[in-house]
Design an enzyme around this catalytic site. Structure first.
Site, PDB file in Angstrom:
ATOM      1  N   GLY A 248      41.855  69.900  59.031  1.00 26.88           N
ATOM      2  CA  GLY A 248      40.811  70.473  58.276  1.00 26.88           C
ATOM      3  C   GLY A 248      40.159  71.435  58.834  1.00 26.88           C
ATOM      4  O   GLY A 248      39.248  72.104  58.064  1.00 26.88           O
ATOM      5  N   ARG A 330      43.554  78.106  42.991  1.00 23.45           N
ATOM      6  CA  ARG A 330      42.461  77.618  43.781  1.00 23.45           C
ATOM      7  C   ARG A 330      41.208  78.359  43.420  1.00 23.45           C
ATOM      8  O   ARG A 330      40.028  77.747  43.684  1.00 23.45           O
ATOM      9  CB  ARG A 330      42.724  77.908  45.337  1.00 23.45           C
ATOM     10  CG  ARG A 330      43.994  77.220  45.678  1.00 23.45           C
ATOM     11  CD  ARG A 330      43.858  77.216  47.528  1.00 23.45           C
ATOM     12  NE  ARG A 330      42.962  76.585  48.116  1.00 23.45           N
ATOM     13  CZ  ARG A 330      41.909  77.114  48.580  1.00 23.45           C
ATOM     14  NH1 ARG A 330      41.863  78.434  48.679  1.00 23.45           N
ATOM     15  NH2 ARG A 330      40.889  76.595  49.102  1.00 23.45           N
ATOM     16  N   TYR A 334      38.487  75.545  42.866  1.00 18.33           N
ATOM     17  CA  TYR A 334      37.245  75.252  43.664  1.00 18.33           C
ATOM     18  C   TYR A 334      36.310  76.627  43.885  1.00 18.33           C
ATOM     19  O   TYR A 334      35.681  76.594  44.708  1.00 18.33           O
ATOM     20  CB  TYR A 334      37.922  75.074  45.129  1.00 18.33           C
ATOM     21  CG  TYR A 334      39.103  74.270  45.294  1.00 18.33           C
ATOM     22  CD1 TYR A 334      39.029  72.905  45.170  1.00 18.33           C
ATOM     23  CD2 TYR A 334      40.458  74.737  45.738  1.00 18.33           C
ATOM     24  CE1 TYR A 334      39.989  71.953  45.011  1.00 18.33           C
ATOM     25  CE2 TYR A 334      41.363  73.766  45.674  1.00 18.33           C
ATOM     26  CZ  TYR A 334      41.211  72.503  45.393  1.00 18.33           C
ATOM     27  OH  TYR A 334      42.463  71.606  45.494  1.00 18.33           O
ATOM     28  N   CYS A 360      47.664  81.593  29.120  1.00 19.02           N
ATOM     29  CA  CYS A 360      46.901  81.671  27.927  1.00 19.02           C
ATOM     30  C   CYS A 360      45.557  81.046  28.062  1.00 19.02           C
ATOM     31  O   CYS A 360      45.563  79.994  27.196  1.00 19.02           O
ATOM     32  CB  CYS A 360      47.772  81.297  26.699  1.00 19.02           C
ATOM     33  SG  CYS A 360      48.943  82.572  26.547  1.00 19.02           S
TER      34      CYS A 360
END
Ligand code: LLP
Length: 431
Positions: A248, A330, A334, A360
Protein backbone atom coordinates in the site's frame (compact mmCIF):
# COMPACT_ATOMS: atom_id res chain seq x y z
CA UNK A 1 11.71 15.74 -12.66
CA UNK A 2 9.11 13.60 -10.94
CA UNK A 3 11.60 10.73 -10.45
CA UNK A 4 15.40 10.75 -10.47
CA UNK A 5 15.62 8.21 -13.30
CA UNK A 6 14.14 10.83 -15.69
CA UNK A 7 16.19 13.66 -17.19
CA UNK A 8 16.61 15.71 -20.35
CA UNK A 9 19.64 15.67 -22.64
CA UNK A 10 21.04 19.07 -23.77
CA UNK A 11 19.22 18.65 -27.12
CA UNK A 12 15.91 18.32 -25.26
CA UNK A 13 15.48 14.56 -25.69
CA UNK A 14 13.96 12.89 -22.66
CA UNK A 15 16.10 10.26 -20.97
CA UNK A 16 14.77 7.42 -18.86
CA UNK A 17 17.12 5.21 -16.87
CA UNK A 18 19.94 6.94 -18.73
CA UNK A 19 18.62 6.04 -22.21
CA UNK A 20 17.12 8.22 -24.93
CA UNK A 21 13.33 7.92 -24.98
CA UNK A 22 12.91 9.07 -28.63
CA UNK A 23 15.57 6.55 -29.71
CA UNK A 24 13.82 3.73 -27.84
CA UNK A 25 10.48 4.77 -29.38
CA UNK A 26 12.07 4.67 -32.84
CA UNK A 27 13.65 1.28 -32.20
CA UNK A 28 10.67 -0.52 -30.62
CA UNK A 29 7.66 1.46 -31.89
CA UNK A 30 4.86 2.99 -29.85
CA UNK A 31 2.82 2.78 -27.74
CA UNK A 32 5.56 1.33 -25.59
CA UNK A 33 6.02 0.49 -21.94
CA UNK A 34 9.57 1.11 -20.75
CA UNK A 35 10.72 -0.41 -17.48
CA UNK A 36 13.87 0.48 -15.58
CA UNK A 37 15.16 -2.89 -14.37
CA UNK A 38 17.80 -1.32 -12.15
CA UNK A 39 15.10 0.70 -10.39
CA UNK A 40 12.94 -2.39 -9.84
CA UNK A 41 15.93 -4.11 -8.29
CA UNK A 42 16.89 -1.16 -6.12
CA UNK A 43 13.30 -0.86 -4.88
CA UNK A 44 13.37 -4.56 -3.92
CA UNK A 45 16.67 -4.02 -2.11
CA UNK A 46 15.27 -1.00 -0.30
CA UNK A 47 12.59 -3.25 1.23
CA UNK A 48 14.91 -6.18 1.85
CA UNK A 49 17.61 -4.07 3.49
CA UNK A 50 15.10 -2.26 5.69
CA UNK A 51 13.49 -5.56 6.68
CA UNK A 52 16.86 -7.13 7.47
CA UNK A 53 17.92 -4.14 9.55
CA UNK A 54 14.65 -4.19 11.53
CA UNK A 55 13.90 -7.90 11.85
CA UNK A 56 17.05 -9.84 10.90
CA UNK A 57 15.84 -13.01 9.20
CA UNK A 58 12.40 -12.62 10.73
CA UNK A 59 10.75 -10.86 7.79
CA UNK A 60 10.23 -11.10 4.02
CA UNK A 61 8.87 -8.60 1.49
CA UNK A 62 6.48 -10.18 -1.01
CA UNK A 63 6.11 -8.51 -4.38
CA UNK A 64 2.41 -8.04 -5.21
CA UNK A 65 2.40 -9.33 -8.77
CA UNK A 66 -0.97 -7.73 -9.51
CA UNK A 67 0.91 -4.45 -10.00
CA UNK A 68 2.80 -5.81 -13.01
CA UNK A 69 3.30 -9.47 -13.85
CA UNK A 70 5.18 -11.17 -16.65
CA UNK A 71 7.87 -13.81 -16.62
CA UNK A 72 10.88 -11.53 -16.56
CA UNK A 73 9.44 -9.68 -13.56
CA UNK A 74 9.26 -12.94 -11.60
CA UNK A 75 12.84 -13.83 -12.61
CA UNK A 76 13.95 -10.51 -11.17
CA UNK A 77 11.95 -11.16 -7.99
CA UNK A 78 13.51 -14.61 -7.63
CA UNK A 79 17.01 -13.16 -8.06
CA UNK A 80 16.29 -10.40 -5.55
CA UNK A 81 15.18 -12.93 -2.93
CA UNK A 82 11.63 -11.63 -2.74
CA UNK A 83 8.50 -13.63 -2.02
CA UNK A 84 5.46 -13.16 -4.24
CA UNK A 85 1.81 -12.39 -3.60
CA UNK A 86 -0.26 -14.01 -6.35
CA UNK A 87 -4.00 -13.55 -6.81
CA UNK A 88 -4.82 -15.98 -9.58
CA UNK A 89 -3.84 -19.18 -11.29
CA UNK A 90 -2.57 -16.98 -14.12
CA UNK A 91 -0.13 -15.18 -11.84
CA UNK A 92 0.97 -18.44 -10.22
CA UNK A 93 1.50 -20.07 -13.60
CA UNK A 94 3.52 -17.10 -14.87
CA UNK A 95 5.72 -17.15 -11.75
CA UNK A 96 6.32 -20.90 -12.00
CA UNK A 97 7.06 -20.67 -15.74
CA UNK A 98 9.70 -18.10 -14.85
CA UNK A 99 11.24 -20.53 -12.35
CA UNK A 100 10.02 -18.68 -9.28
CA UNK A 101 10.14 -21.03 -6.26
CA UNK A 102 6.61 -22.24 -5.39
CA UNK A 103 7.30 -22.21 -1.66
CA UNK A 104 7.76 -18.43 -1.72
CA UNK A 105 4.35 -17.85 -3.39
CA UNK A 106 1.48 -16.60 -1.21
CA UNK A 107 -1.88 -17.26 -2.85
CA UNK A 108 -4.44 -14.50 -2.28
CA UNK A 109 -7.94 -13.75 -3.42
CA UNK A 110 -11.50 -13.59 -2.15
CA UNK A 111 -12.93 -15.67 -4.96
CA UNK A 112 -10.71 -18.73 -5.27
CA UNK A 113 -12.57 -21.49 -7.09
CA UNK A 114 -12.22 -25.20 -6.35
CA UNK A 115 -10.11 -25.47 -9.51
CA UNK A 116 -7.84 -22.64 -8.32
CA UNK A 117 -7.32 -24.40 -5.00
CA UNK A 118 -6.49 -27.68 -6.70
CA UNK A 119 -4.08 -25.98 -9.13
CA UNK A 120 -2.19 -24.23 -6.36
CA UNK A 121 -1.95 -27.37 -4.22
CA UNK A 122 -0.84 -29.47 -7.19
CA UNK A 123 1.92 -26.99 -7.90
CA UNK A 124 3.19 -26.84 -4.33
CA UNK A 125 2.31 -23.19 -3.64
CA UNK A 126 3.85 -22.46 -0.24
CA UNK A 127 1.13 -20.44 1.39
CA UNK A 128 -2.58 -19.74 1.03
CA UNK A 129 -4.05 -16.55 2.39
CA UNK A 130 -7.52 -17.79 3.16
CA UNK A 131 -10.19 -15.16 2.71
CA UNK A 132 -13.35 -16.79 4.06
CA UNK A 133 -14.76 -19.85 5.86
CA UNK A 134 -15.96 -21.52 2.65
CA UNK A 135 -12.46 -21.44 1.20
CA UNK A 136 -11.09 -22.74 4.50
CA UNK A 137 -13.28 -25.84 4.36
CA UNK A 138 -12.60 -26.54 0.72
CA UNK A 139 -8.84 -26.11 1.15
CA UNK A 140 -8.84 -28.42 4.18
CA UNK A 141 -10.69 -31.08 2.19
CA UNK A 142 -8.35 -30.81 -0.82
CA UNK A 143 -5.24 -30.83 1.38
CA UNK A 144 -6.64 -33.89 3.17
CA UNK A 145 -7.10 -35.69 -0.15
CA UNK A 146 -3.40 -35.09 -0.83
CA UNK A 147 -2.35 -36.14 2.66
CA UNK A 148 -0.63 -32.81 3.35
CA UNK A 149 -0.82 -30.00 5.86
CA UNK A 150 -1.07 -26.73 3.96
CA UNK A 151 0.39 -23.59 5.53
CA UNK A 152 -2.08 -20.73 5.67
CA UNK A 153 -2.65 -17.20 6.91
CA UNK A 154 -6.16 -15.92 7.57
CA UNK A 155 -7.28 -12.69 6.00
CA UNK A 156 -8.66 -10.40 8.65
CA UNK A 157 -10.45 -7.09 8.09
CA UNK A 158 -9.12 -4.66 10.69
CA UNK A 159 -11.69 -1.88 10.14
CA UNK A 160 -9.41 0.96 9.09
CA UNK A 161 -9.99 3.84 6.71
CA UNK A 162 -6.64 4.49 5.02
CA UNK A 163 -7.87 7.74 3.37
CA UNK A 164 -7.14 6.66 -0.19
CA UNK A 165 -9.40 6.13 -3.21
CA UNK A 166 -12.60 4.33 -2.25
CA UNK A 167 -12.16 1.64 -4.93
CA UNK A 168 -8.75 0.63 -3.59
CA UNK A 169 -9.53 0.72 0.14
CA UNK A 170 -9.69 -2.78 1.49
CA UNK A 171 -9.44 -2.61 5.26
CA UNK A 172 -12.82 -1.22 6.29
CA UNK A 173 -15.39 -3.41 8.03
CA UNK A 174 -17.85 -3.59 5.14
CA UNK A 175 -15.42 -4.45 2.33
CA UNK A 176 -15.62 -7.70 0.40
CA UNK A 177 -12.23 -8.95 1.57
CA UNK A 178 -11.49 -11.08 4.59
CA UNK A 179 -13.39 -11.51 7.83
CA UNK A 180 -14.07 -8.60 10.17
CA UNK A 181 -12.80 -8.33 13.73
CA UNK A 182 -15.52 -5.89 14.76
CA UNK A 183 -18.39 -8.28 14.09
CA UNK A 184 -16.80 -11.11 16.05
CA UNK A 185 -16.60 -13.22 12.90
CA UNK A 186 -12.80 -13.10 12.74
CA UNK A 187 -12.41 -14.89 16.06
CA UNK A 188 -14.75 -17.63 14.88
CA UNK A 189 -12.77 -17.83 11.62
CA UNK A 190 -9.58 -18.48 13.59
CA UNK A 191 -11.32 -21.01 15.81
CA UNK A 192 -12.57 -22.87 12.73
CA UNK A 193 -9.09 -22.85 11.17
CA UNK A 194 -7.52 -24.24 14.35
CA UNK A 195 -9.84 -27.22 14.06
CA UNK A 196 -8.82 -28.05 10.51
CA UNK A 197 -6.65 -31.13 10.48
CA UNK A 198 -4.96 -30.45 7.17
CA UNK A 199 -4.24 -26.78 7.63
CA UNK A 200 -1.41 -25.23 9.59
CA UNK A 201 -2.67 -21.80 10.60
CA UNK A 202 0.55 -19.86 11.05
CA UNK A 203 -0.91 -16.39 11.39
CA UNK A 204 -2.89 -13.47 10.10
CA UNK A 205 -3.04 -11.20 7.09
CA UNK A 206 -4.62 -7.82 6.56
CA UNK A 207 -4.37 -5.12 3.90
CA UNK A 208 -5.89 -1.71 4.40
CA UNK A 209 -5.56 -0.09 0.97
CA UNK A 210 -3.36 1.14 -1.81
CA UNK A 211 -1.75 4.55 -2.47
CA UNK A 212 -1.56 5.11 1.26
CA UNK A 213 0.17 8.35 2.28
CA UNK A 214 -1.06 8.77 5.86
CA UNK A 215 2.04 8.19 7.96
CA UNK A 216 0.39 6.26 10.76
CA UNK A 217 -1.82 3.84 8.83
CA UNK A 218 0.40 0.82 9.48
CA UNK A 219 0.85 1.76 13.13
CA UNK A 220 -2.93 1.89 13.50
CA UNK A 221 -3.11 -1.45 11.73
CA UNK A 222 -0.53 -2.91 14.12
CA UNK A 223 -2.50 -1.59 17.11
CA UNK A 224 -5.64 -3.37 15.97
CA UNK A 225 -3.93 -6.56 14.89
CA UNK A 226 -1.88 -6.92 18.08
CA UNK A 227 -5.01 -6.31 20.12
CA UNK A 228 -6.71 -9.08 18.15
CA UNK A 229 -3.66 -11.35 18.49
CA UNK A 230 -3.89 -10.90 22.26
CA UNK A 231 -7.60 -11.73 22.19
CA UNK A 232 -6.84 -14.89 20.20
CA UNK A 233 -4.13 -15.96 22.64
CA UNK A 234 -6.31 -15.33 25.68
CA UNK A 235 -9.54 -16.75 24.28
CA UNK A 236 -8.31 -19.57 22.08
CA UNK A 237 -4.68 -20.17 23.04
CA UNK A 238 -3.77 -19.26 19.46
CA UNK A 239 -0.30 -17.81 18.93
CA UNK A 240 0.15 -15.67 15.80
CA UNK A 241 3.55 -16.68 14.43
CA UNK A 242 3.27 -14.79 11.13
CA UNK A 243 1.79 -11.32 10.59
CA UNK A 244 1.33 -9.93 7.09
CA UNK A 245 0.16 -6.32 6.97
CA UNK A 246 -0.29 -6.15 3.18
CA UNK A 247 0.93 -3.53 0.73
CA UNK A 248 0.00 0.00 0.00
CA UNK A 249 2.73 2.63 0.27
CA UNK A 250 1.94 5.48 -2.11
CA UNK A 251 4.31 6.81 -4.76
CA UNK A 252 4.74 10.19 -6.42
CA UNK A 253 2.85 10.61 -9.68
CA UNK A 254 2.88 14.41 -9.70
CA UNK A 255 5.01 17.03 -7.97
CA UNK A 256 2.36 17.71 -5.34
CA UNK A 257 2.41 14.07 -4.13
CA UNK A 258 4.51 13.55 -1.02
CA UNK A 259 7.66 11.45 -1.16
CA UNK A 260 7.26 8.43 1.13
CA UNK A 261 10.45 7.53 2.99
CA UNK A 262 9.73 3.81 2.96
CA UNK A 263 12.75 2.62 4.99
CA UNK A 264 11.87 5.19 7.67
CA UNK A 265 8.23 4.05 7.69
CA UNK A 266 9.34 0.40 7.97
CA UNK A 267 11.56 1.26 10.93
CA UNK A 268 8.69 3.04 12.68
CA UNK A 269 6.29 0.14 12.08
CA UNK A 270 8.91 -2.33 13.34
CA UNK A 271 9.52 -0.33 16.52
CA UNK A 272 5.77 -0.04 17.06
CA UNK A 273 5.19 -3.75 16.50
CA UNK A 274 7.99 -4.66 18.93
CA UNK A 275 6.59 -2.35 21.56
CA UNK A 276 2.97 -3.46 21.18
CA UNK A 277 3.72 -7.19 21.12
CA UNK A 278 6.02 -6.83 24.13
CA UNK A 279 3.33 -4.93 26.06
CA UNK A 280 0.86 -7.69 25.22
CA UNK A 281 3.33 -10.40 26.21
CA UNK A 282 3.27 -11.82 22.70
CA UNK A 283 6.26 -13.07 20.69
CA UNK A 284 7.36 -10.86 17.80
CA UNK A 285 5.77 -12.49 14.74
CA UNK A 286 7.58 -13.22 11.47
CA UNK A 287 6.73 -10.08 9.50
CA UNK A 288 5.51 -9.84 5.91
CA UNK A 289 4.51 -6.95 3.68
CA UNK A 290 3.24 -7.04 0.10
CA UNK A 291 4.38 -3.96 -1.81
CA UNK A 292 3.36 -3.74 -5.45
CA UNK A 293 3.14 -0.13 -6.56
CA UNK A 294 6.21 1.05 -4.62
CA UNK A 295 8.35 -1.65 -6.27
CA UNK A 296 7.44 -0.98 -9.91
CA UNK A 297 5.59 2.34 -10.37
CA UNK A 298 8.58 4.65 -10.73
CA UNK A 299 10.34 2.01 -12.83
CA UNK A 300 7.80 2.54 -15.61
CA UNK A 301 7.17 5.05 -18.38
CA UNK A 302 4.76 4.85 -21.34
CA UNK A 303 5.71 6.40 -24.66
CA UNK A 304 3.17 7.35 -27.30
CA UNK A 305 3.18 9.01 -30.70
CA UNK A 306 0.80 11.88 -31.35
CA UNK A 307 -1.73 11.03 -34.07
CA UNK A 308 -3.38 14.41 -34.24
CA UNK A 309 -3.73 17.69 -32.40
CA UNK A 310 -7.13 19.37 -32.34
CA UNK A 311 -7.73 22.94 -31.29
CA UNK A 312 -11.34 23.83 -30.58
CA UNK A 313 -11.25 27.65 -30.35
CA UNK A 314 -12.86 28.95 -27.20
CA UNK A 315 -12.95 25.44 -25.73
CA UNK A 316 -9.87 23.28 -25.50
CA UNK A 317 -7.10 21.47 -27.33
CA UNK A 318 -6.59 17.73 -27.60
CA UNK A 319 -3.44 15.75 -28.23
CA UNK A 320 -4.59 12.34 -29.47
CA UNK A 321 -2.06 9.52 -29.14
CA UNK A 322 -1.73 5.96 -30.42
CA UNK A 323 -2.68 4.36 -27.07
CA UNK A 324 -5.02 5.38 -24.27
CA UNK A 325 -7.40 3.79 -21.78
CA UNK A 326 -6.47 0.40 -23.22
CA UNK A 327 -2.91 0.64 -21.91
CA UNK A 328 -3.63 2.97 -19.00
CA UNK A 329 -7.20 2.95 -17.63
CA UNK A 330 -6.27 4.62 -14.36
CA UNK A 331 -7.52 8.12 -15.10
CA UNK A 332 -10.82 6.67 -16.35
CA UNK A 333 -11.17 4.47 -13.27
CA UNK A 334 -9.78 6.59 -10.46
CA UNK A 335 -9.15 10.05 -11.87
CA UNK A 336 -5.48 9.19 -11.32
CA UNK A 337 -2.94 11.95 -11.88
CA UNK A 338 0.15 11.60 -14.04
CA UNK A 339 3.10 13.70 -15.09
CA UNK A 340 3.14 14.05 -18.88
CA UNK A 341 6.24 15.17 -20.78
CA UNK A 342 7.06 15.86 -24.40
CA UNK A 343 9.73 13.27 -25.17
CA UNK A 344 11.67 15.35 -27.69
CA UNK A 345 11.72 18.92 -26.41
CA UNK A 346 10.75 21.03 -23.47
CA UNK A 347 9.46 23.97 -25.53
CA UNK A 348 9.32 27.47 -24.09
CA UNK A 349 5.95 28.40 -25.52
CA UNK A 350 3.52 26.03 -23.93
CA UNK A 351 -0.18 25.24 -24.21
CA UNK A 352 -2.71 23.13 -22.35
CA UNK A 353 -3.98 19.91 -23.93
CA UNK A 354 -6.15 17.01 -22.87
CA UNK A 355 -4.03 13.96 -23.56
CA UNK A 356 -6.50 11.45 -24.96
CA UNK A 357 -6.39 8.00 -26.49
CA UNK A 358 -7.61 6.39 -29.67
CA UNK A 359 -10.48 4.30 -28.27
CA UNK A 360 -13.96 5.09 -29.52
CA UNK A 361 -15.34 6.87 -26.52
CA UNK A 362 -15.06 10.37 -25.18
CA UNK A 363 -14.02 9.05 -21.77
CA UNK A 364 -10.74 7.76 -23.17
CA UNK A 365 -8.62 10.31 -21.35
CA UNK A 366 -5.09 9.56 -20.20
CA UNK A 367 -4.73 12.91 -18.46
CA UNK A 368 -6.69 16.16 -18.78
CA UNK A 369 -5.14 19.63 -18.93
CA UNK A 370 -1.47 18.83 -19.40
CA UNK A 371 1.09 21.44 -20.35
CA UNK A 372 3.02 20.62 -23.54
CA UNK A 373 4.97 22.65 -26.11
CA UNK A 374 2.43 24.74 -28.04
CA UNK A 375 3.71 23.37 -31.35
CA UNK A 376 3.10 19.73 -30.40
CA UNK A 377 2.08 17.98 -33.60
CA UNK A 378 1.42 14.65 -35.30
CA UNK A 379 4.44 12.35 -35.04
CA UNK A 380 5.76 13.82 -31.78
CA UNK A 381 6.52 11.43 -28.92
CA UNK A 382 4.83 11.92 -25.58
CA UNK A 383 5.89 10.25 -22.33
CA UNK A 384 3.65 9.49 -19.36
CA UNK A 385 5.72 8.95 -16.23
CA UNK A 386 5.37 6.52 -13.34
CA UNK A 387 3.33 3.95 -15.24
CA UNK A 388 5.07 0.81 -13.96
CA UNK A 389 2.24 -0.23 -11.63
CA UNK A 390 -1.28 -1.20 -12.69
CA UNK A 391 -0.85 -0.10 -16.32
CA UNK A 392 0.41 -3.11 -18.27
CA UNK A 393 -1.37 -5.19 -15.60
CA UNK A 394 -4.74 -3.56 -16.37
CA UNK A 395 -4.34 -3.19 -20.12
CA UNK A 396 -7.15 -4.44 -22.35
CA UNK A 397 -7.86 -5.12 -26.00
CA UNK A 398 -10.88 -2.83 -26.13
CA UNK A 399 -11.54 -1.86 -29.76
CA UNK A 400 -9.27 -4.77 -30.67
CA UNK A 401 -6.23 -2.66 -29.98
CA UNK A 402 -3.09 -4.76 -29.52
CA UNK A 403 -1.29 -4.23 -26.24
CA UNK A 404 2.10 -2.49 -26.29
CA UNK A 405 5.44 -4.22 -25.84
CA UNK A 406 7.28 -4.01 -22.52
CA UNK A 407 10.93 -3.10 -22.96
CA UNK A 408 13.34 -3.41 -20.07
CA UNK A 409 16.23 -1.01 -19.62
CA UNK A 410 19.29 -2.44 -17.92
CA UNK A 411 22.51 -0.44 -17.71
CA UNK A 412 23.13 0.79 -21.24
CA UNK A 413 21.08 -2.04 -22.77
CA UNK A 414 17.45 -2.60 -23.59
CA UNK A 415 15.56 -5.80 -24.31
CA UNK A 416 12.00 -6.94 -24.91
CA UNK A 417 10.38 -8.55 -21.86
CA UNK A 418 6.90 -8.79 -23.43
CA UNK A 419 6.61 -8.50 -27.18
CA UNK A 420 4.06 -6.25 -28.83
CA UNK A 421 0.74 -7.95 -29.56
CA UNK A 422 -0.07 -8.40 -33.22
CA UNK A 423 -3.42 -8.43 -34.95
CA UNK A 424 -2.86 -12.18 -35.39
CA UNK A 425 -2.57 -12.51 -31.60
CA UNK A 426 -5.93 -10.82 -31.33
CA UNK A 427 -7.50 -13.58 -33.41
CA UNK A 428 -5.53 -16.40 -31.78
CA UNK A 429 -8.41 -17.55 -29.58
CA UNK A 430 -11.18 -17.06 -32.11
CA UNK A 431 -12.52 -20.24 -33.71
N1 LLP B 1 -1.77 -6.92 -0.95
C1 LLP B 1 -3.08 -6.98 -1.19
C2 LLP B 1 -3.91 -7.94 -0.48
C3 LLP B 1 -3.65 -6.11 -2.13
O1 LLP B 1 -4.95 -6.17 -2.37
C4 LLP B 1 -2.82 -5.19 -2.82
C5 LLP B 1 -3.38 -4.29 -3.83
C6 LLP B 1 -1.45 -5.19 -2.54
C7 LLP B 1 -0.96 -6.07 -1.58
C8 LLP B 1 -0.49 -4.26 -3.22
O2 LLP B 1 -0.76 -2.95 -2.92
P1 LLP B 1 0.22 -1.77 -3.45
O3 LLP B 1 1.52 -1.89 -2.68
O4 LLP B 1 0.42 -2.00 -4.89
O5 LLP B 1 -0.51 -0.54 -3.15
N2 LLP B 1 -5.64 -1.02 -9.60
C9 LLP B 1 -5.44 -0.07 -8.52
C10 LLP B 1 -4.74 -0.66 -7.34
C11 LLP B 1 -5.45 -1.86 -6.77
C12 LLP B 1 -4.70 -2.44 -5.61
C13 LLP B 1 -5.24 -3.77 -5.27
N3 LLP B 1 -4.58 -4.40 -4.19
C14 LLP B 1 -4.66 1.13 -9.08
O6 LLP B 1 -4.39 1.16 -10.26
O7 LLP B 1 -4.35 2.04 -8.33
Amino acid sequence: MIANNISRAPDGALRFAGQSVPALAAQYGTPLYLMDEDRIRSNCRMYRDAFRACYGDGALPLYAGKACAFKQMYRIMAEEGMGVDAVSVGEIHTALEAGFPAERIYFHGDGKTDADIRFALDHGVGWFIVDNPGELEQLNAEAGRRGIRQKILLRITPGIDPHTYRAISTGMVDVKFGVAIETGQAREFVRAAMGMEHLETAGLHCHVGSSVFDEDVFQRTVDIMVCFMKELRDALGFVTRVLNVGGGYGVRYVDSDPQTDIPARIREVAAHLRQKTAEAGLPLPYFLMEPGRSIVADAGMTVYTVSTVKHIPGYKSYAVVDGGMTDNPRYCLYGAKYTVLHAERDGHLRAIFDLVGRACESGDVIQPAVSLPADTARGDRIAVCTTGAYNYAMASNYNRLPRPAVVMLRGKESYIAVRRETVEDLCALDV
